[in-house]
Design an enzyme around this catalytic site. Sequence first.
Site, mmCIF file in Angstrom:
data_model
loop_
_atom_site.group_PDB
_atom_site.id
_atom_site.type_symbol
_atom_site.label_atom_id
_atom_site.label_comp_id
_atom_site.label_asym_id
_atom_site.label_seq_id
_atom_site.Cartn_x
_atom_site.Cartn_y
_atom_site.Cartn_z
ATOM 1 N N SER A 1 -6.916 1.854 3.710
ATOM 2 C CA SER A 1 -7.228 1.753 2.286
ATOM 3 C C SER A 1 -7.245 3.164 1.680
ATOM 4 O O SER A 1 -6.364 3.970 1.960
ATOM 5 C CB SER A 1 -8.560 1.024 2.092
ATOM 6 O OG SER A 1 -8.756 0.675 0.748
ATOM 7 N N ASP B 1 -4.357 -4.467 1.354
ATOM 8 C CA ASP B 1 -5.249 -3.429 1.863
ATOM 9 C C ASP B 1 -5.335 -3.417 3.393
ATOM 10 O O ASP B 1 -5.625 -4.436 4.022
ATOM 11 C CB ASP B 1 -6.632 -3.641 1.254
ATOM 12 C CG ASP B 1 -7.537 -2.439 1.435
ATOM 13 O OD1 ASP B 1 -7.935 -2.175 2.583
ATOM 14 O OD2 ASP B 1 -7.836 -1.761 0.434
#
Length: 364
Positions: free
Chosen positions: A160, A277
């Site tokens: 992320s 993500d």
Amino acid sequence: MGLRVALHKALSASESTTLTTNEWKYLILTAILLYSLNVFIHAVFHAKRYPAYLETGKGRFIVVCRLIYGIPAAMAQGMWLCAWMAFWELLGSPLWRPRVRHHGDVGKGRKRTPVVHDGHASVAMCGGGFRTWYHIGVYHGLYTEFGAEAMKEVHWAGSSVGSLMAAIAACAVDPDVVWAHIPDIASLHRDRWWRNLTTVGSKCRFLLDDVLPEDAGERCTGKCFISITSLLPTPHNVILTEFDSKDDLIDAVIASTYIPTWTFPGVCLHRGMVCVDGGVTNNLASLAEETLRIGLDPEDTTDWGATLVPSAPRPRHNTFIPADDDGLSEMYACGKRDIARWLKTAEGKRFAAKLRERKAESRN
């Protein structure tokens, strides 16, 4: 022919005009196909554009349109992901918990496959949205203690927004240069959050394009490991460490940070994968047994095996709504304090010795 008739009836002003079942099917199928084509074109072209300046936000009408456009794709991706998460939970093997702890390069057709081993000092940074700026403080402490050249000898991993910091650290960018951007970016998403609701991706792309050197792709190959979640055919984790260019590296970071609609509307395509993500399937990609694994919450020590977490953790809502300027400064200072203390521990001393050894070898 059926589609033309259906459109004619749908647009007819006559109240007596009704659509048959087949005509409704034509209209719905056409709408889905046009929407999917639009999403694909946006993902391939528009989503990869670099902003010429730091955007201050969109107008309300544009934001509403982007939300209306993005929500169907976000729901489809979310439902697919949730179904598989539930499936793996029932089997007692959670999707979010990585099954493999040590990673090398993953990628079809890649030519270079560097080996990750305990001979390298390595650092893994988790995701955490706007709380991830704690990592800048940690990086600042390492950069100050060992110097820029030593940072190039470290193997960095990130998930992320942690992947954004990993790429920056692998290129040994001065942390003060990075930090100079943070207050402006944070204030936009704190004070004008509605106008900036769908623009996180453009902010990340602007920041990386500004601070990374032109040879960032070459510098990061084999030294920066980026965790991405690929949705198809089933959600699974992919670690990338080979980058053909600076743009390829930045695209990988954006793929690792992608939250549908919040980062940008539609879908994120990278190297033939539909990405979300990286933290969904591997939020702390450990590279070796003694990797310095940086978490953001106390439970990261048990859930992810984090070796360092903030001594003064920020509330979870700061993941999406940045802290105020004082909070940001404290987060930065906390990272510097914590890494200084950790380097005095036995584990920290082994990390330092390993890094100095690698630095000496590179000189010879």
